[in-house]
Write an enzyme that holds these catalytic residues in place. Sequence first.
Site, PDB file in Angstrom:
ATOM      1  CG  ASP A 183      -2.136   0.838   1.067  1.00  0.00           C
ATOM      2  OD1 ASP A 183      -2.326   1.429  -0.014  1.00  0.00           O
ATOM      3  OD2 ASP A 183      -2.921   0.938   2.029  1.00  0.00           O
TER       4      ASP A 183
ATOM      5  CG  HIS B 147       0.770   1.460  -9.397  1.00  0.00           C
ATOM      6  ND1 HIS B 147       0.454   1.236  -8.072  1.00  0.00           N
ATOM      7  CD2 HIS B 147      -0.311   2.096  -9.926  1.00  0.00           C
ATOM      8  CE1 HIS B 147      -0.753   1.724  -7.832  1.00  0.00           C
ATOM      9  NE2 HIS B 147      -1.243   2.253  -8.928  1.00  0.00           N
TER      10      HIS B 147
ATOM     11  CG  LEU C 290       9.704 -17.671  -2.749  1.00  0.00           C
ATOM     12  CD1 LEU C 290       9.391 -17.584  -1.253  1.00  0.00           C
ATOM     13  CD2 LEU C 290      10.265 -16.335  -3.226  1.00  0.00           C
TER      14      LEU C 290
HETATM   15  C1  FPP Z   1      -1.329  -0.024  -3.535  1.00  0.00           C
HETATM   16  O1  FPP Z   1      -1.006   1.320  -3.678  1.00  0.00           O
HETATM   17  C2  FPP Z   1      -0.776  -0.861  -4.638  1.00  0.00           C
HETATM   18  C3  FPP Z   1      -1.493  -1.443  -5.637  1.00  0.00           C
HETATM   19  C4  FPP Z   1      -2.955  -1.344  -5.731  1.00  0.00           C
HETATM   20  C5  FPP Z   1      -0.864  -2.212  -6.748  1.00  0.00           C
HETATM   21  C6  FPP Z   1       0.401  -2.925  -6.447  1.00  0.00           C
HETATM   22  C7  FPP Z   1       0.831  -3.741  -7.597  1.00  0.00           C
HETATM   23  C8  FPP Z   1       2.098  -3.881  -7.998  1.00  0.00           C
HETATM   24  C9  FPP Z   1       3.229  -3.166  -7.348  1.00  0.00           C
HETATM   25  C10 FPP Z   1       2.394  -4.787  -9.165  1.00  0.00           C
HETATM   26  C11 FPP Z   1       3.215  -5.986  -8.778  1.00  0.00           C
HETATM   27  C12 FPP Z   1       3.269  -6.954  -9.896  1.00  0.00           C
HETATM   28  C13 FPP Z   1       4.248  -7.857 -10.235  1.00  0.00           C
HETATM   29  C14 FPP Z   1       3.995  -8.841 -11.308  1.00  0.00           C
HETATM   30  C15 FPP Z   1       5.570  -7.894  -9.589  1.00  0.00           C
HETATM   31  P1  FPP Z   1      -2.172   2.386  -3.810  1.00  0.00           P
HETATM   32  O2  FPP Z   1      -2.353   2.689  -5.253  1.00  0.00           O
HETATM   33  O3  FPP Z   1      -3.394   1.906  -3.103  1.00  0.00           O
HETATM   34  O4  FPP Z   1      -1.522   3.621  -3.067  1.00  0.00           O
HETATM   35  P2  FPP Z   1      -2.269   4.763  -2.263  1.00  0.00           P
HETATM   36  O5  FPP Z   1      -2.939   4.099  -1.092  1.00  0.00           O
HETATM   37  O6  FPP Z   1      -1.143   5.652  -1.849  1.00  0.00           O
HETATM   38  O7  FPP Z   1      -3.233   5.406  -3.187  1.00  0.00           O
END
Ligand code: FPP
Length: 226
Positions: free
Chosen positions: A16, A33, A127
């Site tokens: 998050d 992201h 893993l």
């Molecule tokens: C939360 O931050 C994060 C997400 C909803 C997406 C996370 C996904 C990835 C990092 C992709 C990983 C994929 C691979 C294949 C390695 P948020 O957008 O909710 O942040 P905020 O709370 O600050 O708005």
Amino acid sequence: MQPPSIIPTHVSIIMDGNGRWARQRGKERVYGHFEGVESVRAVMEASVDWGIRYVSFFAFSEENWGRPDSEVNTLMGLMLKAMVGELENFKEHGVHFRVLGNRSRLSDELNATIDMIDNETAGGDRLTMILLISYSGKWDIQQAARRMAAAGSDDIEPFLVTSGIPDPDLLIRTSGEQRLSNYMLWQLAYTEFVFTPTLWPDFRKEEYRAAIEEYALRDRRFGKVK
Ligand code: FPP
């Protein structure tokens, strides 16, 4: 870096704070992201180094489909690209890559890629790395309950998408939020929670180690007395 003093079998992470991380830098949310993928890689590699057997990441919830189309599309594209890009890295590190969630909502292209990578990495025995995509805890319990009833069974475990995977020992949520957000409601029954203010793109090996050390201080009794 020394391994942590205790090695959990399964660590699960609610990533998050990507959006906030990007905004703090005056950039678009997607930039967070992108940087978050680097954290996923760091945690994956540390897990292999330390002998953790399962690591799971809440990458996209059923509720996340409600985000603007542009962000949903970017996230789906990013996950597709990231998993293809990591394929050789998975193989090199002995990582079996799996995706769990409501796969019927994913594109054909993404589903085909997931199956290809799962098959290609199935021999990975160090893993198991699990990405929860289009997942929610209530959805999982509902789909499992339906299939359990159809099978005339009264044991729900084999029907959860996580069947065969040990329940998480440790759940980490980054960015200071302290809630479950409909994640693994069944599987987290006895899991220890560690909440950290660190935003996901800043969560790397050192922060991971610190979270596991906090877990190491906990006294897990599973409802019993010691
Ligand atoms: C939360 O931050 C994060 C997400 C909803 C997406 C996370 C996904 C990835 C990092 C992709 C990983 C994929 C691979 C294949 C390695 P948020 O957008 O909710 O942040 P905020 O709370 O600050 O708005």
